[in-house]
Design an enzyme around this catalytic site. Structure first.
Site, PDB file in Angstrom:
ATOM      1  N   MET A 187      12.817  17.644  57.368  1.00 39.08           N
ATOM      2  CA  MET A 187      13.304  18.450  58.506  1.00 39.08           C
ATOM      3  C   MET A 187      13.361  19.941  58.168  1.00 39.08           C
ATOM      4  O   MET A 187      14.291  20.640  58.600  1.00 39.08           O
ATOM      5  CB  MET A 187      14.713  17.964  58.949  1.00 39.08           C
ATOM      6  CG  MET A 187      14.702  16.556  59.481  1.00 39.08           C
ATOM      7  SD  MET A 187      16.359  15.934  59.852  1.00 39.08           S
ATOM      8  CE  MET A 187      16.915  15.391  58.249  1.00 39.08           C
TER       9      MET A 187
ATOM     10  N   LYS B 169      16.086  11.144  69.135  1.00 32.16           N
ATOM     11  CA  LYS B 169      16.779  11.582  67.925  1.00 32.16           C
ATOM     12  C   LYS B 169      16.127  12.831  67.361  1.00 32.16           C
ATOM     13  O   LYS B 169      16.155  13.063  66.175  1.00 32.16           O
ATOM     14  CB  LYS B 169      16.734  10.475  66.860  1.00 32.16           C
ATOM     15  CG  LYS B 169      17.558   9.265  67.178  1.00 32.16           C
ATOM     16  CD  LYS B 169      18.993   9.416  66.763  1.00 32.16           C
ATOM     17  CE  LYS B 169      19.121   9.291  65.260  1.00 32.16           C
ATOM     18  NZ  LYS B 169      20.507   9.445  64.828  1.00 32.16           N
TER      19      LYS B 169
ATOM     20  N   ASP C 162      14.239   4.549  67.382  1.00 34.35           N
ATOM     21  CA  ASP C 162      14.171   6.015  67.343  1.00 34.35           C
ATOM     22  C   ASP C 162      12.841   6.494  67.905  1.00 34.35           C
ATOM     23  O   ASP C 162      11.833   5.806  67.813  1.00 34.35           O
ATOM     24  CB  ASP C 162      14.266   6.495  65.891  1.00 34.35           C
ATOM     25  CG  ASP C 162      15.698   6.719  65.458  1.00 34.35           C
ATOM     26  OD1 ASP C 162      16.599   6.494  66.274  1.00 34.35           O
ATOM     27  OD2 ASP C 162      15.890   7.102  64.304  1.00 34.35           O
TER      28      ASP C 162
END
Ligand code: SAH
Length: 266
Positions: free
Chosen positions: A174, A58, A36
């Protein structure tokens, strides 16, 4: 055709010293590594010479378009007999789509094992001295995503506000792009504005930036300080631990470790 194998490996939050020994062994044995974007270069130095490293984008927004491609690549490489490592930031099963990748591999009849990693939502607060649970302040912790696919139902922030009022720490992954919305929803849900909060950007890396505040000031502070992804937000009274004396950690700290910039509440 030789049967290949895929190992899903958690790379931890950034500091290569937070890799597990099993992760290092898997990296040394791999012939192909699909890593990633968030995985630090220092982690990739354990990959042996001659092995192929493929970087997989990603970052937010592009995830859904690329996941099918990543699954197909994992299956194709394993089917060619490669020893494949799928290297993911933190823990592969915490907001890492690791579960989806394992399902796709199982459906294709590819053998697969998982090496857990140190997740950012525990490690980054810990770096500041914030325990995600602490019997003085929190009887549990909830890991929540602040980012959901368009059209998909997001977390119920009112319910989460209720849980937080009842002594559950919230750790938001996030969440930076929607920080103001999230804070407002928690306040509307009845969580007090003076509930302590901390933001840790690039936790456990030399670029770590941390800020301690409260829920009422969180969104303004994030904007004023220019804090952004990748970061976790911790909301709850456990954040008070940053104010508690902690001489032992200070005495034992390695001078090369990233220094948290801890600002006082209020
Ligand atoms: N599987 C990962 C999470 C992937 S989702 C894990 O277990 O940690 C990506 C989110 O993780 C980022 O948006 C951020 O919220 C968080 N994150 C990852 N690395 C981080 C770091 N070094 N410091 C703070 N947050 C991080």
């Amino acid at each position: 055709m030789k049967a290949g194998h895929v190992t899903l490996v958690g790379a931890g939050p950034g500091d290569p010293e937070l890799l597990t020994r099993r992760a290092i062994r898997a990296l040394r044995q791999a012939s192909v590594v699909l890593a990633d974007d968030l995985v630090a270069d220092g982690v990739l130095r354990y990959v042996r010479k001659g092995a192929r490293i493929v970087r997989c984008g990603k970052r937010g927004g592009t995830v859904s378009t690329q996941q099918g491609f990543i699954n197909a690549m994992l299956i194709a490489e394993a089917a060619r007999g490669e020893r494949v490592v799928r290297l993911k930031g933190g823990d592969p099963f915490v907001f890492g789509r690791g579960g989806e990748e394992v399902s796709a591999l199982r459906a294709a009849g590819i053998a697969c094992t998982v090496v857990p990693g140190v997740t950012a939502g525990i490690a980054a607060p810990a770096q500041l001295g914030i325990p995600v649970t602490d019997r003085r302040w929190a009887q549990g912790v909830m890991f929540v995503t602040g980012h959901t696919q368009p059209g998909a139902p997001g977390p119920d922030w009112r319910q989460l506000a209720l849980a937080a009022r009842g002594g559950i720490t919230l750790v938001v992954y996030m969440g930076m792009a929607r920080c103001a919305e999230i804070a407002a929803a928690l306040l509307t849900g009845g969580l007090r504005g003076d509930t302590p909060a901390a933001v840790i950007e690039n936790g456990c890396t030399p670029e770590q930036q941390a800020h301690v505040t409260d829920l009422g000031a969180l969104a303004d502070d994030v904007q004023r300080l220019g804090l952004g992804a990748p970061a976790v937000v911790v909301i709850g009274h456990v954040v008070r631990a940053t104010q508690a004396p902690c001489t032992e950690a200070g005495e034992n700290a390695d001078a090369s470790e990233p220094r948290a910039q801890v600002l006082g509440c209020g």
